[in-house]
Design an enzyme around this catalytic site. Structure first.
Site, PDB file in Angstrom:
ATOM      1  CB  SER A 124      40.284  48.202 144.971  1.00 47.84           C
ATOM      2  OG  SER A 124      41.184  49.266 144.780  1.00 47.84           O
ATOM      3  CG  HIS A 174      39.486  45.469 141.213  1.00 51.06           C
ATOM      4  ND1 HIS A 174      39.759  46.399 140.228  1.00 51.06           N
ATOM      5  CD2 HIS A 174      40.132  45.908 142.330  1.00 51.06           C
ATOM      6  CE1 HIS A 174      40.529  47.354 140.726  1.00 51.06           C
ATOM      7  NE2 HIS A 174      40.778  47.071 141.997  1.00 51.06           N
TER       8      HIS A 174
END
Length: 198
Positions: A124, A174
């Site tokens: 991610s 993230h």
């Protein structure tokens, strides 16, 4: 637009060999870590092991580890969908630097900002790094992006950030993957003279 893929499977493999290779690695590692618990423990980004056992390879290896099928599917599909324009623009070597660089930046942030017992896995951070590079292009090199793609980039980043703030999501990975992409953008495109356009 960079979202639309018109290539055949064989053409995709030929045009985007780095992305294709990473996708295969994702799948192979997924199968292996779900067969071997020991391998899963060895490759995950366990903060305690990195800080106190000097197992720094985890900052790299954890990028390729996915335990849940949906996690694997989401990250690999995102790479296949959003990566080609950047691999075409940057070339193989720089794309690898972009992907791994953003992923490692995200993992360093997780290492120092998350709990010592955090065991981080997944691509991610690297995927958000690609989004960060697109944001850099959007604001600093808009001539490389058509108007439709600009709107889609903004929507994808907003949706991605919105979905970040859910239970079980590595928020630091993230956010700092995105920041890492923004930071890498000027370096990767410092001497860009290509005509490839998103």
């Amino acid at each position: 637009m960079f979202f639309i893929r018109t290539e055949s499977f064989k053409e995709y493999l030929r045009f985007y060999p780095v992305i294709s290779t990473i996708a295969v690695i994702h799948i192979i590692v997924f199968l292996l870590v779900n067969i071997s618990e020991d391998l899963r423990q060895l490759l995950s980004g366990w903060n305690f092991a990195i800080l106190h056992l000097d197992q720094y390879w985890r900052l790299f290896s954890s990028i390729f580890v996915h335990i849940q099928p949906m996690h694997l599917l989401f990250n690999t599909f995102s790479l296949i969908l959003f990566g080609p324009a950047l691999e075409a623009m940057l070339g193989r070597f720089k794309f690898i630097l972009a992907y791994l660089g953003a992923g490692i930046i995200a993992n360093f942030a997780t290492l120092y900002l998350a709990s010592i017992e955090t065991a981080n896995v997944g691509a991610s951070g690297a995927i958000f790094g690609l989004f960060g590079i697109y944001l850099y292009l959007l604001f600093m090199k808009p001539e490389l992006i058509d108007s439709n793609s600009r709107q889609i980039i903004i929507i994808i980043v907003i949706v991605g950030l919105f979905l970040t703030f859910r239970p079980g999501i590595n928020i630091f990975g993230h956010i700092f993957g995105l920041i890492g992409g923004l930071a890498l953008g000027p370096i990767l495109f410092a001497r860009y003279k290509g005509k490839t356009r998103i």
